[in-house]
Design a protein around this motif. Sequence first.
Motif, PDB file in Angstrom:
ATOM      1  N   TYR A 122       0.853  -1.188   0.000  1.00 58.20           N
ATOM      2  CA  TYR A 122       0.000   0.000   0.000  1.00 58.20           C
ATOM      3  C   TYR A 122       0.889   1.237   0.000  1.00 58.20           C
ATOM      4  O   TYR A 122       2.078   1.186   0.332  1.00 58.20           O
ATOM      5  CB  TYR A 122      -0.934   0.005   1.213  1.00 58.20           C
ATOM      6  CG  TYR A 122      -0.231   0.066   2.552  1.00 58.20           C
ATOM      7  CD1 TYR A 122      -0.038   1.285   3.206  1.00 58.20           C
ATOM      8  CD2 TYR A 122       0.257  -1.084   3.171  1.00 58.20           C
ATOM      9  CE1 TYR A 122       0.611   1.352   4.437  1.00 58.20           C
ATOM     10  CE2 TYR A 122       0.907  -1.029   4.397  1.00 58.20           C
ATOM     11  CZ  TYR A 122       1.079   0.191   5.020  1.00 58.20           C
ATOM     12  OH  TYR A 122       1.732   0.252   6.225  1.00 58.20           O
ATOM     13  N   THR A 123       0.310   2.369  -0.406  1.00 59.13           N
ATOM     14  CA  THR A 123       1.083   3.606  -0.497  1.00 59.13           C
ATOM     15  C   THR A 123       0.181   4.794  -0.204  1.00 59.13           C
ATOM     16  O   THR A 123      -1.051   4.704  -0.311  1.00 59.13           O
ATOM     17  CB  THR A 123       1.685   3.747  -1.913  1.00 59.13           C
ATOM     18  OG1 THR A 123       2.615   4.833  -1.942  1.00 59.13           O
ATOM     19  CG2 THR A 123       0.604   4.007  -2.960  1.00 59.13           C
ATOM     20  N   TYR A 124       0.792   5.907   0.169  1.00 62.36           N
ATOM     21  CA  TYR A 124       0.039   7.139   0.430  1.00 62.36           C
ATOM     22  C   TYR A 124       0.157   8.034  -0.795  1.00 62.36           C
ATOM     23  O   TYR A 124       1.258   8.400  -1.213  1.00 62.36           O
ATOM     24  CB  TYR A 124       0.595   7.846   1.658  1.00 62.36           C
ATOM     25  CG  TYR A 124      -0.333   8.892   2.237  1.00 62.36           C
ATOM     26  CD1 TYR A 124      -1.519   8.519   2.858  1.00 62.36           C
ATOM     27  CD2 TYR A 124      -0.015  10.246   2.180  1.00 62.36           C
ATOM     28  CE1 TYR A 124      -2.375   9.462   3.394  1.00 62.36           C
ATOM     29  CE2 TYR A 124      -0.862  11.199   2.725  1.00 62.36           C
ATOM     30  CZ  TYR A 124      -2.045  10.807   3.332  1.00 62.36           C
ATOM     31  OH  TYR A 124      -2.885  11.745   3.867  1.00 62.36           O
ATOM     32  N   TYR A 125      -0.987   8.378  -1.383  1.00 58.85           N
ATOM     33  CA  TYR A 125      -0.977   9.130  -2.634  1.00 58.85           C
ATOM     34  C   TYR A 125      -2.122  10.136  -2.625  1.00 58.85           C
ATOM     35  O   TYR A 125      -3.292   9.755  -2.496  1.00 58.85           O
ATOM     36  CB  TYR A 125      -1.129   8.171  -3.824  1.00 58.85           C
ATOM     37  CG  TYR A 125      -0.907   8.796  -5.173  1.00 58.85           C
ATOM     38  CD1 TYR A 125       0.339   8.742  -5.784  1.00 58.85           C
ATOM     39  CD2 TYR A 125      -1.939   9.436  -5.847  1.00 58.85           C
ATOM     40  CE1 TYR A 125       0.557   9.309  -7.035  1.00 58.85           C
ATOM     41  CE2 TYR A 125      -1.744  10.016  -7.088  1.00 58.85           C
ATOM     42  CZ  TYR A 125      -0.485   9.945  -7.681  1.00 58.85           C
ATOM     43  OH  TYR A 125      -0.278  10.520  -8.921  1.00 58.85           O
ATOM     44  N   TYR A 136      -3.592   3.715  -1.011  1.00 58.33           N
ATOM     45  CA  TYR A 136      -3.967   2.930  -2.184  1.00 58.33           C
ATOM     46  C   TYR A 136      -3.189   1.612  -2.218  1.00 58.33           C
ATOM     47  O   TYR A 136      -2.059   1.527  -1.730  1.00 58.33           O
ATOM     48  CB  TYR A 136      -3.635   3.690  -3.479  1.00 58.33           C
ATOM     49  CG  TYR A 136      -4.573   4.818  -3.797  1.00 58.33           C
ATOM     50  CD1 TYR A 136      -5.724   4.600  -4.552  1.00 58.33           C
ATOM     51  CD2 TYR A 136      -4.308   6.113  -3.365  1.00 58.33           C
ATOM     52  CE1 TYR A 136      -6.591   5.650  -4.863  1.00 58.33           C
ATOM     53  CE2 TYR A 136      -5.159   7.166  -3.665  1.00 58.33           C
ATOM     54  CZ  TYR A 136      -6.295   6.922  -4.412  1.00 58.33           C
ATOM     55  OH  TYR A 136      -7.153   7.954  -4.711  1.00 58.33           O
ATOM     56  N   ALA A 137      -3.795   0.611  -2.856  1.00 59.27           N
ATOM     57  CA  ALA A 137      -3.038  -0.579  -3.229  1.00 59.27           C
ATOM     58  C   ALA A 137      -1.999  -0.167  -4.260  1.00 59.27           C
ATOM     59  O   ALA A 137      -2.223   0.766  -5.050  1.00 59.27           O
ATOM     60  CB  ALA A 137      -3.974  -1.633  -3.826  1.00 59.27           C
ATOM     61  N   ARG A 174      -6.689   0.070  -6.510  1.00 59.68           N
ATOM     62  CA  ARG A 174      -7.868   0.680  -5.918  1.00 59.68           C
ATOM     63  C   ARG A 174      -7.538   1.199  -4.512  1.00 59.68           C
ATOM     64  O   ARG A 174      -6.477   0.890  -3.949  1.00 59.68           O
ATOM     65  CB  ARG A 174      -8.994  -0.330  -5.858  1.00 59.68           C
ATOM     66  CG  ARG A 174      -8.734  -1.522  -4.925  1.00 59.68           C
ATOM     67  CD  ARG A 174      -9.875  -2.514  -4.972  1.00 59.68           C
ATOM     68  NE  ARG A 174      -9.688  -3.622  -4.031  1.00 59.68           N
ATOM     69  CZ  ARG A 174     -10.590  -4.576  -3.822  1.00 59.68           C
ATOM     70  NH1 ARG A 174     -11.737  -4.561  -4.481  1.00 59.68           N
ATOM     71  NH2 ARG A 174     -10.363  -5.541  -2.951  1.00 59.68           N
ATOM     72  N   PRO A 175      -8.433   1.979  -3.906  1.00 59.68           N
ATOM     73  CA  PRO A 175      -8.216   2.402  -2.520  1.00 59.68           C
ATOM     74  C   PRO A 175      -7.984   1.192  -1.622  1.00 59.68           C
ATOM     75  O   PRO A 175      -8.706   0.192  -1.705  1.00 59.68           O
ATOM     76  CB  PRO A 175      -9.517   3.125  -2.166  1.00 59.68           C
ATOM     77  CG  PRO A 175     -10.012   3.655  -3.473  1.00 59.68           C
ATOM     78  CD  PRO A 175      -9.650   2.601  -4.486  1.00 59.68           C
ATOM     79  N   PHE A 176      -6.988   1.277  -0.756  1.00 64.88           N
ATOM     80  CA  PHE A 176      -6.599   0.137   0.073  1.00 64.88           C
ATOM     81  C   PHE A 176      -7.711  -0.277   1.027  1.00 64.88           C
ATOM     82  O   PHE A 176      -7.785  -1.432   1.449  1.00 64.88           O
ATOM     83  CB  PHE A 176      -5.320   0.470   0.847  1.00 64.88           C
ATOM     84  CG  PHE A 176      -4.699  -0.722   1.513  1.00 64.88           C
ATOM     85  CD1 PHE A 176      -4.241  -1.788   0.769  1.00 64.88           C
ATOM     86  CD2 PHE A 176      -4.576  -0.780   2.893  1.00 64.88           C
ATOM     87  CE1 PHE A 176      -3.668  -2.895   1.377  1.00 64.88           C
ATOM     88  CE2 PHE A 176      -4.011  -1.871   3.518  1.00 64.88           C
ATOM     89  CZ  PHE A 176      -3.552  -2.938   2.754  1.00 64.88           C
ATOM     90  N   CYS A 212       4.328  -1.076   3.230  1.00 64.92           N
ATOM     91  CA  CYS A 212       4.148   0.266   2.675  1.00 64.92           C
ATOM     92  C   CYS A 212       5.318   0.617   1.764  1.00 64.92           C
ATOM     93  O   CYS A 212       6.475   0.302   2.061  1.00 64.92           O
ATOM     94  CB  CYS A 212       4.035   1.298   3.798  1.00 64.92           C
ATOM     95  SG  CYS A 212       3.646   2.958   3.187  1.00 64.92           S
ATOM     96  N   THR A 213       5.020   1.273   0.662  1.00 64.14           N
ATOM     97  CA  THR A 213       6.085   1.706  -0.247  1.00 64.14           C
ATOM     98  C   THR A 213       6.372   3.198  -0.142  1.00 64.14           C
ATOM     99  O   THR A 213       7.442   3.644  -0.523  1.00 64.14           O
ATOM    100  CB  THR A 213       5.713   1.380  -1.705  1.00 64.14           C
ATOM    101  OG1 THR A 213       4.513   2.068  -2.055  1.00 64.14           O
ATOM    102  CG2 THR A 213       5.515  -0.124  -1.886  1.00 64.14           C
TER     103      THR A 213
END
Length: 423
Positions: free
Chosen positions: A153-156, A161-162, A169-171, A196-197
């Motif tokens: 998952y990542t913060y964007y 998000y996945a 799609r939204p995580f 997390c990336t």
Amino acid sequence: MGMLTDGAAVVLLPPDREEDVRRRTKKKRAARIAAAVTVPIVILTVFFAVMLNVRALGVGEGSTDGAYGTVLADIDGITRANPRIIDIAMLGAHDANSFSVGADSPIDHKTGGDLLKAVYPVSSGFQYRMSVTQTVSPYALLMQGARMLHMKYTYYDGMWYATHSLLGRPFREDVLDVLRYLAQHPGEVVILFLQCTYFGETQSLDTFHDWLADVRLDGKNIYDYVNYGEVNVYGSEFDDGVRIEQLTYNDVTRSGASAGVVLMDRREYPAVIEGDAEESAYSAYFFDIDSNSSQEWHNRMGSGVLVGEIDRYALELNASGLYRWKLRVNQTQAAVSGESFGDVMRSIGAWSLLKFAEKHNAALLENDNFDAWLKAMPVFQVDFANSSYGDFNRRVNEKIRARNEYIVSVLSEEGSTYEDLYR
């Protein structure tokens, strides 16, 4: 009048004939030069247009019959045997939420993302085909027998998000998938590897752990399925909390009365400390992946190469006796690799990670060492976990079931211990 030499003979040509010969010779030379230039251009054009930009993944959806929603709870005597979680054989899904990655999605902000963005215009198809590792949702994977889900998952732009290089799609939807499965299947165990990336400047593991508490299905969040209490995060002899090697089936499932989840994420890497936030009380329920599990990402392409790496790693694990205190994961999946020229060519020829996994997964089941691998590394992690090629999904579930039934039978004997599983 000109001369044309043919072996030892000298042929004299009239001026007009000599000029015609010269003209035709120049045309042939020009044609050869044009071909020498044009053919590589055509080949490169086809390569960039087809190999690097076509987005077709080359596979079908795989098995979707939902035949393996229950794989542990109905094993006769499992609560009496009460196996340790780290001994239970499981099908693992690598990048289990990458099915939703879109071919036109933004590229993750993670480290290295700028390079991917720079070459995206000429490699969009290739990047997409090498980002999708599963064809169905986490819920569908669980219904096909997967019990360890590795999810990135990542913060964007203010949301989680996945991700697998490209955004999915939204995580939140992936978490809801897991909650739906857990609510429906008492007695089943799910291990979540959450990775997390990118956290950005405002987020951290702690803020993410707090966010998870707000994702609810019918009033329950993921922590409502954590039945084991606070953990020894790093497996340290100097810290309190439940150690991963102490966790048993009954601990995680309340002796089969509830579904249970084991939470794991990665603590000590740069992205974790980019954010600055107050510590979350929920962080005490997550085991650190690197401290509590043994797994090796082989980062290679090619079934033969990967099998050699799997064999080597299994021998290392057996020699070190890590079955005593760590979860062991067999990372069987391929990766785009520049390790050797052969890896590069195999990466290009693989077409997509899913296409490669179809035949690779089936070949793994046929390997003479499969049972030994499953004993050394009980979590068998693959791309395309529900693949139907070679009847993979059904056959791998049967092999895993057989191993778990054996575990239960051994531990049900009076005076037996987990050590007997590895003799």
